[in-house]
Design an enzyme around this catalytic site. Structure first.
Site, short mmCIF file in Angstrom:
data_model
loop_
_atom_site.label_atom_id
_atom_site.label_comp_id
_atom_site.label_asym_id
_atom_site.label_seq_id
_atom_site.Cartn_x
_atom_site.Cartn_y
_atom_site.Cartn_z
N GLY A 1 76.39 15.89 -53.34
CA GLY A 1 76.52 16.20 -51.91
C GLY A 1 76.19 17.66 -51.63
O GLY A 1 75.54 17.99 -50.64
N TRP B 1 80.22 14.00 -59.88
CA TRP B 1 78.77 13.88 -59.60
C TRP B 1 78.52 13.64 -58.12
O TRP B 1 77.51 14.10 -57.58
CB TRP B 1 78.14 12.81 -60.47
CG TRP B 1 78.42 13.07 -61.92
CD1 TRP B 1 79.03 12.23 -62.80
CD2 TRP B 1 78.14 14.29 -62.65
NE1 TRP B 1 79.15 12.86 -64.02
CE2 TRP B 1 78.63 14.10 -63.96
CE3 TRP B 1 77.56 15.51 -62.33
CZ2 TRP B 1 78.53 15.11 -64.95
CZ3 TRP B 1 77.47 16.51 -63.29
CH2 TRP B 1 77.95 16.30 -64.58
N ASP B 2 79.42 12.91 -57.47
CA ASP B 2 79.32 12.77 -56.01
C ASP B 2 79.44 14.13 -55.33
O ASP B 2 78.68 14.46 -54.42
CB ASP B 2 80.46 11.89 -55.48
CG ASP B 2 80.16 10.40 -55.56
OD1 ASP B 2 78.98 10.02 -55.56
OD2 ASP B 2 81.12 9.61 -55.63
N ILE B 3 80.43 14.91 -55.78
CA ILE B 3 80.67 16.23 -55.18
C ILE B 3 79.43 17.12 -55.38
O ILE B 3 78.90 17.70 -54.43
CB ILE B 3 81.89 16.92 -55.84
CG1 ILE B 3 83.15 16.05 -55.74
CG2 ILE B 3 82.12 18.31 -55.26
CD1 ILE B 3 83.64 15.79 -54.35
#
Lengths: 415, 415
Positions: free
Chosen positions: B174, B169-171
């Protein structure tokens, strides 16, 4: 839907046409993301619809919920891919009219490639997804296997790889494609020239492993990563079970988080005692990670002794970073009551599915995001986009290379 | 690195400055992605460096391999965040000079927010990452728990959630931020106006679950997803163990794949017999999925009876979609011999780490991508970007709100 409505899109990409010759997850997600920001995205399919039109999960009618989700708000045309004349119509769609970008996951037809298209239209932007950068075949699940991640996912002490259910490399690759396409679109506005963009699933996986430090670690340290269940690497985080069997995830990133968690669980004095006796400084992130089993044993006792509602109230009061595990069934229950709490969802009345909650864009622009729109049925926009479309009549071309799928009768369910 | 080299970047985003006031994964990945496409990305840190500068994994020197990976090719300045005058220098960096976008994961300082900045510079683009769209705190690991995915990941028949090790989810967040920022940049070139972009981690997770059909399935069908190990949902795919204990992943998407796999494993006649006897049509994707246990049992016997090299040769000869599971240790072994095979990697000599292979951008533009560049050390570009920087001298402002971290003496390890 009247043509005016289909084309009158708002958003920062309004005025940009994207022709999507694609299938499955990555390239359709690229197109979806651009459509949600205002681009006019036209998906081109072979006669009868693309192969992924029947992909599971399905509604009772047989309509793919997966396809409907990834193709919301696009327009759709079908052409007989085996016919050169029909493929020329797609080329016309790309090279005539306003600015246009192409998104594709195949180099099967040279006329849809960057070289051919840029000869006709030097400002065309072409974004190609590859399975492997070396030209070989690859899908999310095979790329995952080679990425390193499945061998460090899952319970500690087990050997077998655990694949991600989420096709994370498809998602990331689709978004990288969109980033590349929009970077090229900026350059087109500045310089007037087009660009060829290429993203491969295996490059995305290895680049991510490199960006997050996994590959540098493997090269320059002697340390080998192993499975560690739901423990977060390098800091403190883990899942716990409450007295009544509810599972929660707790993350402690800072010293403030740590102090608050100790206060919340009444363990401040216990850890002061441990720090004194064992000479451990729990205030640092890496120290907490090194001594995570000790911390977890004591926290698990606390969570195991309180019912969920009590644990939740205490954690919230102390502003701990935590979350309860939720299932998809729970998220969809009662007409999506849980989803309705969020501004992310709007009602879509999808043919073959009926009204249900579907997500808008996760990108909010100036505080707003448009309502979700249904995915198109097969050939829905042939009449408006390919006005004299030969695809609705038998073609005089030969059977060609067999690129066409489906039958002529299935070509235009709606238009 | 002389200033000329640092700023003379090539690529479609050349000429765009991005000021990154960020930490951890999502926002630094947004900046990294833009830097790799030619933007001049300046990361702003508090005195002594941002908190994520020490995040694991570390090199022996204590330098974070994680930080180095996510901040390649950026410039870095430090300012005393507790000082209003110092923060004003950052505002100057944003509002003076050429086109500028801001990427941030915090709304702590109002002067770095969209409202304040757009009052000074109406064409500013501001991209903000949130944990939760409702303004609450959230990180990848807590958002995962609520997303539904961990409860359907891992071996069939088990109950406990399995978190992804990859912060997917971070990837994705971003990259969504980068997409939103570049969509706004397009609009700025067309209309001259700036935009505010907002992406929340929990929105990204739920939007993805919706886009892939999971949430529609939960709303409109009675079907509840359960864990199914490494079986691919809705089609045929699974992992197998060869006679000598090598693990491989095999995926069969089309009838052609299926026919070839039967030929490769010598099971054509066996499945013809089964089709006749049991009345099963194995030629369809959904039928293969329904009868996957039967298929897997027979394939597992074949794989278990051949050594890996033989299996690999047969699978390749029949052009089966498959891959061997690789570990990070294997990928890094022998100075990254496996990584050197790919054009994705180039050598970076990172201070505190030494020379190692690091990824270029997974986005290839016109067949090219620039070599990777080292991440900056703390305050490396203060002198060139904040010429009369008060951050190198004691400030006359009061202690402020305590936003500054680290000591003055650690401010400029390099300049």
């Amino acid at each position: 839907m009247p043509p005016e409505e289909a084309t009158a899109q708002q958003g920062p990409l309004s005025g940009l046409r994207v022709v999507e010759i694609s299938s499955y997850v990555a390239t359709p997600l690229c197109g979806l993301t651009l459509a949600q920001l205002g681009a006019d995205v036209v998906r081109v399919e072979p006669l009868g619809g693309a192969a992924d039109r029947t992909r599971w999960p399905l509604a009772d009618s047989g309509t793919s919920l997966y396809w409907s989700g990834l193709n919301k708000g696009k327009r759709a045309v079908t052409v007989d891919m085996a016919s050169e004349a029909e493929r020329r119509r797609v080329v016309d769609l790309i090279v005539r009219g306003g600015p246009c970008a192409v998104v594709s996951n195949s180099d099967r037809y040279p006329e849809f490639g960057y070289e051919s298209l840029s000869a006709l239209r030097p400002d065309v932007i072409h974004a190609l997804l590859q399975g492997r950068a070396d030209g070989g075949a690859g899908v999310d699940y095979t790329v995952q296997a080679a990425s390193g991640f499945p061998l460090i996912t899952g319970p500690a002490g087990t050997d077998a790889p655990v694949n991600h259910v989420l096709p994370a490399w498809d998602i990331a690759a689709g978004l990288y494609l969109a980033v590349g396409l929009l970077a090229a679109e900026r350059d087109r506005l500045v310089s007037g020239r087009g660009r060829s963009i290429r993203v491969a699933l295996d490059d995305v996986a290895l680049a991510t492993a490199g960006n997050l430090g996994y590959l540098a670690e493997a090269q320059v340290t002697g340390h080998e990563r192993v499975k560690s269940g739901n423990d977060v690497f390098g800091t403190y985080g883990r899942d716990f079970l409450t007295a009544d069997g509810v599972r929660v995830m707790v993350v402690i990133l800072t010293e403030r988080h740590w102090t608050k968690l100790l206060a919340a669980t009444g363990l401040t004095a216990v850890f002061e005692g441990l720090a004194d006796t064992l000479g451990i400084d729990f205030s640092g992130e890496s120290q907490r990670y090194e001594h995570r089993e000790l911390i977890s044993t004591l926290l698990a006792r606390w969570f195991g002794g309180v019912p969920f509602t009590e644990a939740a109230a205490v954690l919230d009061r102390h502003r701990i970073l935590w979350e309860r595990y939720r299932s998809f069934a729970e998220l969809g229950r009662d007409g999506g009551a849980e989803l309705r709490k969020s501004d992310l969802f709007g009602v879509v009345d999808q043919p073959g599915v009926g009204p249900h909650l579907a997500p808008k864009s996760p990108v909010v622009v100036d505080g707003e995001r448009p309502e979700p729109r249904p995915a198109p049925v097969v050939g829905e926009h042939n009449a408006e986009l390919l006005p004299a479309a030969a695809s609705t009549a038998p073609t005089v071309d030969g059977p060609g290379d067999g690129g066409g799928t489906g039958s002529l009768t299935a070509t235009r369910r709606s238009g």
